[in-house]
Design a protein around this motif. Structure first.
Motif, PDB file in Angstrom:
ATOM      1  N   UNK A   1     -50.327   2.976   8.534  1.00 24.27           N
ATOM      2  CA  UNK A   1     -51.344   3.613   8.749  1.00 24.27           C
ATOM      3  C   UNK A   1     -52.237   2.578   9.657  1.00 24.27           C
ATOM      4  N   UNK A   2     -52.465   1.535   9.194  1.00 17.75           N
ATOM      5  CA  UNK A   2     -53.074   0.462  10.427  1.00 17.75           C
ATOM      6  C   UNK A   2     -52.485   0.426  11.615  1.00 17.75           C
ATOM      7  N   UNK A   3     -51.246   0.261  11.570  1.00 22.53           N
ATOM      8  CA  UNK A   3     -50.374   0.019  12.696  1.00 22.53           C
ATOM      9  C   UNK A   3     -50.449   1.156  13.779  1.00 22.53           C
ATOM     10  N   UNK A   4     -50.229   2.584  12.973  1.00 23.44           N
ATOM     11  CA  UNK A   4     -50.274   3.678  13.557  1.00 23.44           C
ATOM     12  C   UNK A   4     -51.724   3.888  14.406  1.00 23.44           C
ATOM     13  N   UNK A   5     -52.814   3.576  13.706  1.00 24.93           N
ATOM     14  CA  UNK A   5     -53.950   3.707  14.311  1.00 24.93           C
ATOM     15  C   UNK A   5     -54.370   2.718  15.579  1.00 24.93           C
ATOM     16  N   UNK A   6     -53.902   1.712  15.238  1.00 29.29           N
ATOM     17  CA  UNK A   6     -54.092   0.608  16.380  1.00 29.29           C
ATOM     18  C   UNK A   6     -52.967   1.169  17.814  1.00 29.29           C
ATOM     19  N   UNK A   7     -51.814   1.679  17.160  1.00 28.15           N
ATOM     20  CA  UNK A   7     -51.130   2.265  18.395  1.00 28.15           C
ATOM     21  C   UNK A   7     -51.935   3.478  19.197  1.00 28.15           C
ATOM     22  N   UNK A   8     -52.552   4.242  18.423  1.00 26.07           N
ATOM     23  CA  UNK A   8     -53.389   5.281  19.044  1.00 26.07           C
ATOM     24  C   UNK A   8     -54.500   4.766  19.663  1.00 26.07           C
ATOM     25  N   UNK A   9     -54.939   3.481  19.302  1.00 26.01           N
ATOM     26  CA  UNK A   9     -56.262   2.898  19.940  1.00 26.01           C
ATOM     27  C   UNK A   9     -57.576   3.635  19.148  1.00 26.01           C
ATOM     28  N   UNK A  10     -57.376   3.776  17.926  1.00 24.86           N
ATOM     29  CA  UNK A  10     -58.612   4.556  17.349  1.00 24.86           C
ATOM     30  C   UNK A  10     -59.013   3.834  15.762  1.00 24.86           C
ATOM     31  N   UNK A  11     -60.013   3.908  15.436  1.00 27.27           N
ATOM     32  CA  UNK A  11     -60.064   3.522  13.705  1.00 27.27           C
ATOM     33  C   UNK A  11     -59.717   4.597  13.119  1.00 27.27           C
ATOM     34  N   UNK A  12     -59.004   4.064  11.783  1.00 29.79           N
ATOM     35  CA  UNK A  12     -58.286   4.844  11.152  1.00 29.79           C
ATOM     36  C   UNK A  12     -59.036   6.332  10.655  1.00 29.79           C
ATOM     37  N   UNK A  13     -60.102   5.818  10.395  1.00 36.87           N
ATOM     38  CA  UNK A  13     -60.845   7.304   9.748  1.00 36.87           C
ATOM     39  C   UNK A  13     -60.906   8.273  11.141  1.00 36.87           C
ATOM     40  N   UNK A  14     -60.930   7.721  12.175  1.00 35.00           N
ATOM     41  CA  UNK A  14     -61.003   8.748  13.333  1.00 35.00           C
ATOM     42  C   UNK A  14     -59.462   9.367  13.779  1.00 35.00           C
ATOM     43  N   UNK A  15     -58.438   8.836  13.437  1.00 31.81           N
ATOM     44  CA  UNK A  15     -57.075   9.023  13.485  1.00 31.81           C
ATOM     45  C   UNK A  15     -56.882  10.276  12.263  1.00 31.81           C
ATOM     46  N   UNK A  16     -57.629  10.195  11.038  1.00 35.34           N
ATOM     47  CA  UNK A  16     -57.412  10.920  10.071  1.00 35.34           C
ATOM     48  C   UNK A  16     -58.156  12.110  10.133  1.00 35.34           C
ATOM     49  N   UNK A  17     -59.285  12.156  11.027  1.00 33.22           N
ATOM     50  CA  UNK A  17     -59.976  13.291  11.422  1.00 33.22           C
ATOM     51  C   UNK A  17     -61.505  13.267  10.909  1.00 33.22           C
ATOM     52  N   UNK A  18     -62.062  12.051  10.737  1.00 37.17           N
ATOM     53  CA  UNK A  18     -63.368  12.034  10.013  1.00 37.17           C
ATOM     54  C   UNK A  18     -64.330  12.607  10.938  1.00 37.17           C
ATOM     55  N   UNK A  19     -65.516  13.079  10.349  1.00 33.87           N
ATOM     56  CA  UNK A  19     -66.485  13.850  11.283  1.00 33.87           C
ATOM     57  C   UNK A  19     -67.944  12.865  11.038  1.00 33.87           C
ATOM     58  N   UNK A  20     -67.698  11.712  10.185  1.00 35.03           N
ATOM     59  CA  UNK A  20     -68.870  10.819   9.659  1.00 35.03           C
ATOM     60  C   UNK A  20     -68.094   9.351   9.627  1.00 35.03           C
TER      61      UNK A  20
END
Length: 378
Positions: A109-128
């Motif tokens: 998940x760390x590598x996936x979020x970096x691939x997307x250029x996003x913090x992990x919580x943003x990739x997971x759909x956070x609103x806070x």
């Protein structure tokens, strides 16, 4: 971007205090860092943990990883792997020979979020970007003076919620600890207790009513009875309207689903396996069941906590692991902040790798103790 390489670094050191509960006692850290390296050089970081026994020598960890895990990773897209669903048939899905499961989910998940250029919580759909943290002592084996010093320090740091261990064979000792806590922390603080399955269902009901009658208001009681005793948990949930039953910690994802579907808990306790936590969290949201994030290594759980609407609390236990990374999670006045850096935001410290890597298994009497992080020193 596909996975091209990996690194494993083994660590072993003494803890700064004895941690544990009514069932276990732990005085050392046994962990290995797993770094998955993409073709573009980006790194996904996870941690392989063994709570009770030393991990084997680094060469053996690498051998098992090469044989059991690496063939399914090399050349694969991390973002595809985190979403892959496997149906167990016969022996085609089983635990690895070493506890790689959580480390793999976190690193991918760390590598996936970096691939997307996003913090992990943003990739997971956070609103806070932050969630409340409660101070957890893992305090069963501390003396009374150490117990009070620990929670006085946590209170001074701004925590407003505190969880203590109960389940002693002498119930008066549990009651004494509750009184010590009440004298130590701020008025109006939220209080939780964790019995780690020490009680039976009827016993738990009697004890929780006594605690209530003595004037202690509990936000929740965690794992009061055996994890699979769904009938007992349902009975206890109905018999103790003054507090919430928080269970599920020791169950796998399938067990957590069955627990919720059985109506046997008020709250669902989850930990560090990102994919499993999100799937359980989505089901909990459909059923209207609150979720709590228990201890996760270096508080990686803040990302899932920010992404799941049912989560109000994350556990923080002062485990003195921050020296392993360059920039640990920030906790201020009882709130933990999710990093805005791509991925989960934790980078393995090269200084710690040089100083604390232990490729070979050391006997307990040769373990060093890292310096206590000044931000959380007791």
């Amino acid at each position: 971007m596909r996975i091209a390489e990996y690194r494993i670094t083994r660590y072993q050191f003494a803890r700064d205090r004895i941690i544990g509960d009514s069932q276990v006692r732990i005085d050392a850290v046994h962990v290995a860092a797993l770094e998955l390296v993409g073709e573009d050089g980006q790194i996904g970081l996870g941690f392989v943990q063994s709570l009770f026994h030393p991990l084997p020598a680094q060469a053996e960890i690498v051998r098992v990883f090469e044989e059991e895990v690496w063939p399914g990773l090399v050349g694969q897209s991390p973002l595809a792997l985190v979403h892959r669903v496997q149906r167990p048939r016969g022996g085609n899905r089983r635990l690895f020979g070493l506890p790689f499961e959580e480390a793999l989910q976190v690193a991918l998940w760390d590598l996936s979020a970096k691939q997307a250029g996003l913090p992990l919580h943003s990739l997971l759909g956070s609103r806070r970007k932050r969630v409340r943290a409660y101070a957890s002592g893992l305090d069963f084996h501390l003396g009374d003076d150490e117990f009070q010093a620990f929670f006085a320090h946590a209170d001074a740091l701004g925590y407003r919620a505190f969880k203590i261990k109960v389940g002693h064979s002498d119930f008066d000792r549990d009651l004494s600890r509750l009184e010590l806590l009440r004298k130590t922390v701020r008025p109006g603080a939220s209080i939780m207790i964790d019995a780690n399955e020490a009680w039976g269902a009827k016993e738990a009901s009697v004890k929780l009513h006594k605690i209530h009658n003595l004037g202690y208001e509990l936000l929740w009681v965690e794992d009061p009875i055996l994890r699979h005793d769904f009938e007992g948990l349902r009975m206890l949930k109905a018999a103790t309207p003054q507090t919430m039953i928080n269970s599920g910690e020791y169950l796998d994802a399938a067990g957590k689903r069955l627990l919720m579907q059985a109506g046997a808990t008020d709250m669902m306790n989850v930990h560090g396996q990102v994919t499993d936590v999100m799937r359980i969290g989505w089901l909990a949201a459909e059923l209207g069941i609150p979720v709590t994030l228990g201890n996760t290594f270096l508080e990686i759980g803040v990302h899932m906590a920010c992404a799941l609407p049912e989560v109000e609390w994350l556990e923080y236990s002062f485990q003195n692991l921050n020296h392993l990374v360059d920039e640990p999670m920030a906790i201020v006045d009882g709130w933990i902040q999710a990093p805005e850096r791509p991925g989960h935001g934790l980078v393995l410290s090269e200084g710690a790798r040089r100083q604390w890597a232990r490729p070979e298994v050391l006997p307990h009497d040769r373990l060093d103790r890292p310096p206590v992080d000044a931000r959380t020193a007791l």
